[in-house]
Design an enzyme around this catalytic site. Structure first.
Site, PDB file in Angstrom:
ATOM      1  N   GLU A  25      67.755  92.535  71.037  1.00 51.77           N
ATOM      2  CA  GLU A  25      67.450  91.750  72.228  1.00 51.77           C
ATOM      3  C   GLU A  25      68.765  91.508  72.963  1.00 51.77           C
ATOM      4  O   GLU A  25      69.543  90.630  72.611  1.00 51.77           O
ATOM      5  CB  GLU A  25      66.807  90.412  71.851  1.00 51.77           C
ATOM      6  CG  GLU A  25      66.332  89.650  73.072  1.00 51.77           C
ATOM      7  CD  GLU A  25      66.471  88.129  72.954  1.00 51.77           C
ATOM      8  OE1 GLU A  25      65.763  87.428  73.677  1.00 51.77           O
ATOM      9  OE2 GLU A  25      67.311  87.654  72.168  1.00 51.77           O
ATOM     10  N   ASP A  52      87.229  81.491  41.466  1.00 48.45           N
ATOM     11  CA  ASP A  52      88.104  81.883  42.568  1.00 48.45           C
ATOM     12  C   ASP A  52      87.321  82.023  43.871  1.00 48.45           C
ATOM     13  O   ASP A  52      86.098  82.186  43.871  1.00 48.45           O
ATOM     14  CB  ASP A  52      88.784  83.220  42.245  1.00 48.45           C
ATOM     15  CG  ASP A  52      89.772  83.105  41.092  1.00 48.45           C
ATOM     16  OD1 ASP A  52      90.263  81.986  40.860  1.00 48.45           O
ATOM     17  OD2 ASP A  52      90.024  84.126  40.426  1.00 48.45           O
ATOM     18  N   LYS A  97      68.305  69.712  44.332  1.00 47.39           N
ATOM     19  CA  LYS A  97      69.332  69.513  45.353  1.00 47.39           C
ATOM     20  C   LYS A  97      70.682  69.948  44.791  1.00 47.39           C
ATOM     21  O   LYS A  97      70.935  69.836  43.589  1.00 47.39           O
ATOM     22  CB  LYS A  97      69.445  68.034  45.769  1.00 47.39           C
ATOM     23  CG  LYS A  97      68.319  67.524  46.649  1.00 47.39           C
ATOM     24  CD  LYS A  97      68.514  67.879  48.106  1.00 47.39           C
ATOM     25  CE  LYS A  97      67.470  67.174  48.972  1.00 47.39           C
ATOM     26  NZ  LYS A  97      67.609  67.522  50.392  1.00 47.39           N
ATOM     27  N   ASP A 132      67.441  88.880  67.218  1.00 49.09           N
ATOM     28  CA  ASP A 132      67.422  87.923  68.328  1.00 49.09           C
ATOM     29  C   ASP A 132      68.841  87.606  68.790  1.00 49.09           C
ATOM     30  O   ASP A 132      69.780  87.568  67.993  1.00 49.09           O
ATOM     31  CB  ASP A 132      66.728  86.641  67.887  1.00 49.09           C
ATOM     32  CG  ASP A 132      66.720  85.592  68.984  1.00 49.09           C
ATOM     33  OD1 ASP A 132      66.022  85.806  69.991  1.00 49.09           O
ATOM     34  OD2 ASP A 132      67.448  84.584  68.859  1.00 49.09           O
ATOM     35  N   GLU A 172      82.406  86.048  52.716  1.00 48.20           N
ATOM     36  CA  GLU A 172      81.183  85.484  52.142  1.00 48.20           C
ATOM     37  C   GLU A 172      80.073  85.326  53.173  1.00 48.20           C
ATOM     38  O   GLU A 172      78.890  85.373  52.821  1.00 48.20           O
ATOM     39  CB  GLU A 172      81.480  84.162  51.442  1.00 48.20           C
ATOM     40  CG  GLU A 172      82.348  84.297  50.210  1.00 48.20           C
ATOM     41  CD  GLU A 172      81.767  85.260  49.167  1.00 48.20           C
ATOM     42  OE1 GLU A 172      80.529  85.300  49.004  1.00 48.20           O
ATOM     43  OE2 GLU A 172      82.553  85.966  48.496  1.00 48.20           O
ATOM     44  N   ALA A 184      81.143  77.293  48.062  1.00 45.75           N
ATOM     45  CA  ALA A 184      81.427  76.025  48.748  1.00 45.75           C
ATOM     46  C   ALA A 184      82.934  75.811  48.735  1.00 45.75           C
ATOM     47  O   ALA A 184      83.469  74.998  47.963  1.00 45.75           O
ATOM     48  CB  ALA A 184      80.701  74.870  48.065  1.00 45.75           C
ATOM     49  N   ASN A 218      86.393  96.414  46.892  1.00 44.24           N
ATOM     50  CA  ASN A 218      86.402  95.077  46.296  1.00 44.24           C
ATOM     51  C   ASN A 218      85.082  94.643  45.672  1.00 44.24           C
ATOM     52  O   ASN A 218      85.060  93.735  44.839  1.00 44.24           O
ATOM     53  CB  ASN A 218      86.813  94.040  47.357  1.00 44.24           C
ATOM     54  CG  ASN A 218      88.243  94.229  47.818  1.00 44.24           C
ATOM     55  OD1 ASN A 218      89.179  93.892  47.106  1.00 44.24           O
ATOM     56  ND2 ASN A 218      88.412  94.781  49.012  1.00 44.24           N
TER      57      ASN A 218
END
EC number: 2.4.1.18
Length: 705
Positions: free
Chosen positions: A415, A121, A146, A360, A336, A95, A65
């Protein structure tokens, strides 16, 4: 979170038919090797098969893909904001929960809706901004930006791009701002990466606390003042903490808000690149403390609620929250999210030149219970079944595959407190693919001994067991203490040993007090036996090598936002009138002897003696003979120690030497000759003088032909 695993012996056998075993062996290329090393894993062959198939299917799907993991992991080349060849800007975001996406900032006088993104899409959005007529960019380097999200409920949200490369906080502002980073003259690396160390000696470092002044230190300060010290101490690797941007300084870098941004509180991205490049010029490998186990709950300057929904990058509902850490948990099976995290890994390798990672919170990642309230007994059933988050395991396998494919000499460290089998086994065997795991039970053992037992009651066998109890062919990083013990509320080894007397009795102009004498001698012995017996790598947190006299406490409300304890007083080792120099000298010579003799890359030591009455431990590794006398008061003349090596021995490291704050009770000109006298199942032995609270390393300097 959880107590480190203490294996409880062979697990009770589980059902695994011959057919199931044969099927697993057919699907996992080298599973037979793993089961040969540990036959007790045979009942769990179907688990390894399922994990490997899931990894392989995901990798295949990425290939079909996305054109392969190489292309898939370059998300940062299209997502975020990028200058085009024509001077325009290409912008892209994911988003899926947004109704509309816009770009705003200084460039358009903060008009929230004048630059809308086009919906694509799969929840993606893109925007192209043409250049000005003079072909100059509309959004210059250093300007504020922003992302504006119109949620499905109609709410207007101002967000920082998850792919932002630089975020800053000005003045008394609470939140960070997204600053467009596109310098005219980006830093160009001058030095090649060092070769992968055979024996890893890690200096765990935090840039911000690296100055003796009560302030946030800079990348420049660390490069100029701390790197030379690390090199002089004989460490060949640094592990940089708190680099990924975190809004809350006192989180120690473990509440990440911007995953692609190097923390601006220490300086610019170019200055971090210079730090890494300078370390490489010194032959020092540089690891990043990467936090993909969770993310900050911040929404205005973090990933949380980016598109106005609770999910997006995280699991929806209770599964998306870590109750103990008050943070969000990634949905590792989301396409994603995989792109984002794998691209993040690649970003730090490619853009900044890091040589690998310490991952971590692996325990939190790989179990649905996150290790909360768990006491791992070592029973193998704890590592398989429904409590294991195999989506997270698949991500970690993909991450290790990517890292080691891109840069075969890269290093990955896990860890994990649980002791999960095959964590550090190759993926081809059904393992997760890490190079090393942290030996997290060792520092707990030293703290327990110092806190709960008199010196004369220390159990030598238990010390040896803790130091050698690791999975065969899975490499461990041993450490006597790390940053965890340095934090306020805990105590470093030096503090457990010497406590308040560190402030009054560390001058060489005053006689040794019993407390300081004991503290200095045991500090050296604990670190040396951990270094030589505890693993295939060694780690030290900055300042602990010389017994830093203060705990570590970041500015917070509880201490009136003070930086007084958020520092490291390296200058104490430069003062000839203070005893800190003795511990520093010993740490340096211990590391440099390992560089010469290579015990960390040698097979695990054979312990010939762990004498409970005499408090003596003896073992051989890398052709060296190690002898430790932990007895608080008894010294031994003509003490017989077994060895496999005939010939003449000399002392090559002596914790009792004057330069290490010792009592100089040993003559380094003495020759020790081993004879064919069997002792402790060794064909040869020799007689040595071992003073109390002394560690010796002897080398065979003249073996017979």
């Amino acid at each position: 979170m959880a107590a480190p695993a203490t294996p409880a012996g062979p697990p009770a056998p589980a059902e695994c038919s011959e057919e199931a075993l044969a099927s697993a062996l057919a699907d996992v290329p080298e599973l037979a090797r793993l089961l040969e090393v540990d036959p007790y894993l045979k009942p769990f062959a179907p688990d390894f098969q399922r994990r490997y198939k899931r990894f392989n299917q995901t990798l295949t799907s990425i290939g079909e893909n996305e054109g392969g993991i190489d292309k898939f992991s370059r998300g940062y080349e299209s997502f975020g904001i990028h200058r085009c060849a024509d001077g325009g800007l290409y912008c892209k975001e994911w988003a899926p929960g947004a109704e509309g996406v816009f770009l705003t900032g200084d460039f358009n006088d903060w008009n929230p809706f004048s630059y809308p993104y086009k919906k694509l899409d799969f929840g993606k959005w893109e925007l192209y901004i043409p250049p000005k007529q003079n072909r100059s960019v509309l959004v210059p380097h250093g300007s504020k930006l922003k992302i504006v999200i119109r949620s499905k409920s109609g709410e207007i949200l101002y967000r920082i791009s998850p792919w932002a490369k630089y975020v800053t906080r000005e003045g008394g502002n609470v939140n960070y701002d997204w600053t467009h980073w596109d310098p005219e003259h980006p830093y160009k690396f001058k030095h090649s990466k060092p070769k992968k160390p055979k024996g890893l000696r890690i200096y765990e470092s935090h840039v911000g606390i690296s100055s003796y002044e009560g302030k946030v230190a800079s990348y420049k300060h660390f490069t100029c003042n701390v790197l030379p010290r690390i090199k002089d101490l004989g460490y060949n690797c640094i592990q940089l903490m708190a680099i990924m941007e975190h809004a809350y300084y006192a989180s120690f870098g473990y509440q990440i808000t911007s995953f692609f941004a190097a923390s601006s509180r220490y300086g610019t991205p170019e200055e971090l690149k210079e730090l890494v490049d300078t370390a490489h010029s010194m032959g020092i490998t540089v690891l990043l403390d990467v936090v993909h186990s969770h993310a900050s709950k911040n929404s205005e300057d973090g990933l949380n609620m980016f598109d106005g929904t609770e999910s997006c990058y995280f699991h929806y509902g209770p599964r998306g929250n870590h109750n103990l850490w008050d943070s969000r948990l990634f949905a590792y099976s989301s396409w994603e999210v995989l792109r984002f995290l794998l691209s993040n890994i690649r970003w730090w390798l490619e853009e900044y030149g890091f040589d690998g990672f310490r991952f971590d919170g692996v325990t939190s990642m790989v179990y649905h219970h996150h290790g909360i309230g768990q006491t791992f007994s070592g029973d193998y059933h704890e590592y398989f079944g429904l409590q294991v988050d195999e989506e997270a395991l698949t991500y970690l396998m993909l991450a290790n595959h990517l890292i080691h494919t891109l840069y075969p000499d890269s290093i990955t460290i896990a860890e994990d407190v649980s002791g999960m089998p095959a964590l550090c086994s190759p993926i081809s065997q059904g393992g997760i693919g890490f190079d090393y795991r942290l030996a997290m039970a060792i520092p707990d053992k030293w703290i327990q001994l110092l806190k709960e037992f008199k010196d004369e009651d220390w159990n030598m066998g238990n010390i040896v067991y803790t130091l050698t109890n690791r999975r065969h062919l899975e490499k461990s990083i041993a450490y006597a203490e790390s940053h965890d013990q340095a934090l306020v509320g805990d105590k470093t080894l030096a503090f457990w040993l010497m406590d308040a007397e560190m402030y009054t009795n560390m001058s060489v102009l005053t006689p040794f007090t019993p407390v300081i004498d004991r503290g200095i001698q045991l500090h050296k012995m604990i670190r040396l036996i951990t270094h030589t017996l505890g693993g295939e790598g060694y780690l030290n947190f900055m300042g602990n090598e010389f017994g830093h006299p203060e705990w570590l406490d970041f500015p917070r409300k509880g201490n009136n936002e003070s930086y007084h304890y958020a520092r490291r007083q390296f200058h104490l080792t430069d003062d000839d009138l203070l005893r800190y120099k003795f511990l520093n000298n010993f740490d340096r010579d211990m590391n440099k002897l390992e560089e010469k003799c290579g015990w960390l890359s040698a097979p695990q030591a054979y312990v010939s003696e762990k004498h409970e009455t005499n408090k003596v431990i003896a073992f051989e590794r890398a052709g060296l003979l190690f002898v430790f006398n932990f007895h608080p008061s008894k010294s031994y003349t003509d003490y017989r120690v077994g060895t496999t090596l005939p010939g003449k021995f000399k002392i090559v490291l002596d914790s009792d030497a004057a330069e290490y704050g010792g009592h100089q009770r040993l003559d380094h000109n003495t020759d020790f000759f081993s004879e064919p006298f069997e002792h402790n199942k060794h064909p040869c032995s020799l007689l040595v003088y071992i003073p109390n609270r002394v560690a010796l390393i002897l080398q065979n300097v003249d073996p017979p032909n």
